[in-house]
Design a protein around this motif. Structure first.
Motif, PDB file in Angstrom:
ATOM      1  N   ASP A   1      16.400  -1.583 -49.320  1.00  0.00           N
ATOM      2  CA  ASP A   1      17.771  -1.160 -49.054  1.00  0.00           C
ATOM      3  C   ASP A   1      18.549  -0.795 -50.316  1.00  0.00           C
ATOM      4  O   ASP A   1      19.742  -0.523 -50.258  1.00  0.00           O
ATOM      5  CB  ASP A   1      18.529  -2.244 -48.290  1.00  0.00           C
ATOM      6  N   GLY A   2      17.873  -0.812 -51.462  1.00  0.00           N
ATOM      7  CA  GLY A   2      18.527  -0.433 -52.704  1.00  0.00           C
ATOM      8  C   GLY A   2      19.307  -1.547 -53.365  1.00  0.00           C
ATOM      9  O   GLY A   2      19.921  -1.339 -54.416  1.00  0.00           O
ATOM     10  N   SER A   3      19.271  -2.748 -52.820  1.00  0.00           N
ATOM     11  CA  SER A   3      20.004  -3.862 -53.407  1.00  0.00           C
ATOM     12  C   SER A   3      19.230  -4.451 -54.582  1.00  0.00           C
ATOM     13  O   SER A   3      18.048  -4.182 -54.771  1.00  0.00           O
ATOM     14  CB  SER A   3      20.243  -4.940 -52.350  1.00  0.00           C
ATOM     15  N   ASP A   4      19.939  -5.271 -55.375  1.00  0.00           N
ATOM     16  CA  ASP A   4      19.321  -5.916 -56.529  1.00  0.00           C
ATOM     17  C   ASP A   4      18.178  -6.807 -56.058  1.00  0.00           C
ATOM     18  O   ASP A   4      18.353  -7.657 -55.193  1.00  0.00           O
ATOM     19  CB  ASP A   4      20.378  -6.750 -57.257  1.00  0.00           C
ATOM     20  N   ALA A   5      17.003  -6.587 -56.615  1.00  0.00           N
ATOM     21  CA  ALA A   5      15.842  -7.373 -56.208  1.00  0.00           C
ATOM     22  C   ALA A   5      15.140  -8.006 -57.399  1.00  0.00           C
ATOM     23  O   ALA A   5      14.010  -8.438 -57.305  1.00  0.00           O
ATOM     24  CB  ALA A   5      14.862  -6.490 -55.432  1.00  0.00           C
ATOM     25  N   GLY A   6      15.835  -8.054 -58.539  1.00  0.00           N
ATOM     26  CA  GLY A   6      15.274  -8.694 -59.715  1.00  0.00           C
ATOM     27  C   GLY A   6      14.439  -7.751 -60.549  1.00  0.00           C
ATOM     28  O   GLY A   6      14.409  -6.537 -60.349  1.00  0.00           O
ATOM     29  N   GLY A   7      13.754  -8.327 -61.520  1.00  0.00           N
ATOM     30  CA  GLY A   7      12.927  -7.544 -62.439  1.00  0.00           C
ATOM     31  C   GLY A   7      12.363  -8.447 -63.511  1.00  0.00           C
ATOM     32  O   GLY A   7      11.967  -9.576 -63.231  1.00  0.00           O
ATOM     33  N   GLY A   8      12.341  -7.947 -64.753  1.00  0.00           N
ATOM     34  CA  GLY A   8      11.791  -8.764 -65.816  1.00  0.00           C
ATOM     35  C   GLY A   8      11.712  -8.012 -67.119  1.00  0.00           C
ATOM     36  O   GLY A   8      12.404  -7.009 -67.326  1.00  0.00           O
ATOM     37  N   LEU A   9      10.866  -8.505 -68.012  1.00  0.00           N
ATOM     38  CA  LEU A   9      10.626  -7.872 -69.300  1.00  0.00           C
ATOM     39  C   LEU A   9       9.146  -7.542 -69.421  1.00  0.00           C
ATOM     40  O   LEU A   9       8.296  -8.406 -69.198  1.00  0.00           O
ATOM     41  CB  LEU A   9      11.033  -8.798 -70.445  1.00  0.00           C
ATOM     42  N   MET A  10       8.853  -6.298 -69.777  1.00  0.00           N
ATOM     43  CA  MET A  10       7.495  -5.891 -70.083  1.00  0.00           C
ATOM     44  C   MET A  10       7.383  -5.765 -71.596  1.00  0.00           C
ATOM     45  O   MET A  10       8.095  -4.973 -72.212  1.00  0.00           O
ATOM     46  CB  MET A  10       7.146  -4.572 -69.400  1.00  0.00           C
ATOM     47  N   SER A  11       6.516  -6.582 -72.200  1.00  0.00           N
ATOM     48  CA  SER A  11       6.328  -6.579 -73.647  1.00  0.00           C
ATOM     49  C   SER A  11       4.891  -6.178 -73.936  1.00  0.00           C
ATOM     50  O   SER A  11       3.962  -6.928 -73.621  1.00  0.00           O
ATOM     51  CB  SER A  11       6.601  -7.969 -74.226  1.00  0.00           C
ATOM     52  N   VAL A  12       4.705  -4.999 -74.522  1.00  0.00           N
ATOM     53  CA  VAL A  12       3.362  -4.477 -74.761  1.00  0.00           C
ATOM     54  C   VAL A  12       3.226  -4.054 -76.217  1.00  0.00           C
ATOM     55  O   VAL A  12       4.105  -3.383 -76.766  1.00  0.00           O
ATOM     56  CB  VAL A  12       3.051  -3.284 -73.841  1.00  0.00           C
ATOM     57  N   MET A  13       2.123  -4.450 -76.846  1.00  0.00           N
ATOM     58  CA  MET A  13       1.769  -4.019 -78.183  1.00  0.00           C
ATOM     59  C   MET A  13       0.504  -3.173 -78.086  1.00  0.00           C
ATOM     60  O   MET A  13      -0.475  -3.587 -77.468  1.00  0.00           O
ATOM     61  CB  MET A  13       1.504  -5.225 -79.086  1.00  0.00           C
ATOM     62  N   ARG A  14       0.540  -2.016 -78.699  1.00  0.00           N
ATOM     63  CA  ARG A  14      -0.607  -1.102 -78.667  1.00  0.00           C
ATOM     64  C   ARG A  14      -1.005  -0.733 -80.095  1.00  0.00           C
ATOM     65  O   ARG A  14      -0.139  -0.496 -80.944  1.00  0.00           O
ATOM     66  CB  ARG A  14      -0.276   0.174 -77.886  1.00  0.00           C
TER      67      ARG A  14
END
Length: 296
Positions: free
Chosen positions: A58-71
């Motif tokens: 429904d487009g409401s806030d559903a959370g998330g996070g942090l993606m930390s990637v080293m290449r």
């Protein structure tokens, strides 16, 4: 999201973030200290950190996070250390899957909350083992539980490395009962098995899921100690192997083993399936895949 269990949710998410920060700092320090080997003149690797989001229907806030990637670091060819906190309503397929696992109340109230840390490291040197670690907490109105573990995935196996990795996990789990480490080790052996290849994907570790003894504090403490075991179990192995000489044949072995790793994560891994099915950022979910791999 409901305020039920709000304090426990906050403590758990904060712990996963703290663990992420400690591991990322240790990995960047390892990059800084790497002074020998074919990549010693390269700039030390650094994590690129981006925010991730979960898409709700429904487009409401559903959370998330942090993606930390080293290449492309001196030591790590690709490593990700992600944290997430997502919530909302489970879709019909996820509801059925949870109900099949015995989660109560799924038919009546599909709300959920989940938080966790997920780590996968793929190394430059084929002698340095790849590794996976994940811990998480999942909540619904009818139940809560913890899950996760860590397992070592060397393409070139060394008995001493395997023994060290398991010994550190056994030490950290000992305060929780003499039977805990053997059970979680056996569970990992079963979970990280690739049926279509008739072999394990690595040399094992520890794993648990649906951990709910009725004592939230005790189960959270066990989950924390699984996380605390990771750096002392893994860093000494990388420090020992990172500058070891390797050949084209070793690199070929590494790439083929990564193909095995990719097969498992795409076909069997429960976390990958859940992340994609619930609309979390696909790049974050598939962070575990190696940068290069080969198949026969």
């Amino acid at each position: 999201m409901s305020e039920i269990f709000s304090e426990e949710k906050a403590r758990t998410a904060a712990w996963f973030r703290q663990l992420r920060d400690e591991i990322a700092a240790a990995f960047e320090a390892l990059e800084d200290s790497h002074a020998t080997g074919p990549l010693s003149d390269a700039a030390p690797g650094r994590f690129e950190v981006t925010e991730t989001t979960r898409a709700s229907d429904d487009g409401s806030d559903a959370g998330g996070g942090l993606m930390s990637v080293m290449r492309g670091g001196r030591v790590f060819e690709k490593v990700g250390v992600n944290v997430s906190q997502v919530y909302g309503h489970l879709g019909e397929a996820a509801q059925k899957a949870m109900a099949a696992r015995g989660v109560p109340g799924m038919e009546d109230d599909p709300r959920f909350w989940a938080s966790g840390i997920s780590l996968v490291a793929h190394m430059q040197n084929p002698h340095a083992p790849a590794v996976h670690m994940n811990t998480r907490m999942f909540w619904t109105p009818g139940a809560w539980w913890f899950g996760g573990g860590s397992d070592l995935n060397p393409c070139i196996e060394y008995d001493a490395d395997t023994e060290h990795f398991h010994a550190q996990q056994e030490v950290h789990l000992a305060p929780h009962g003499a039977d805990v480490y053997p059970r979680l080790k056996a569970w990992a052996d079963e979970y990280f098995y690739i049926p279509h290849r008739h072999r394990a994907r690595g040399v094992g570790g520890i794993f648990m899921d649906d951990r709910n003894t009725g004592d939230w504090e005790a189960d959270f403490a066990l989950t924390q100690d699984i996380g605390r075991a990771f750096l002392p179990a893994y860093l000494p192995l990388v420090e020992k192997r990172r500058a070891q000489d390797w050949s084209d044949a070793d690199r070929e072995t590494q790439l083929l083993h990564r193909g095995l790793y990719a097969e498992y994560n795409l076909v069997y891994d429960r976390g990958t399936k859940f992340g994609l099915a619930t609309g979390h950022d696909a790049n974050a979910v598939l962070m575990s895949l190696p940068p290069l791999a080969k198949w026969y």
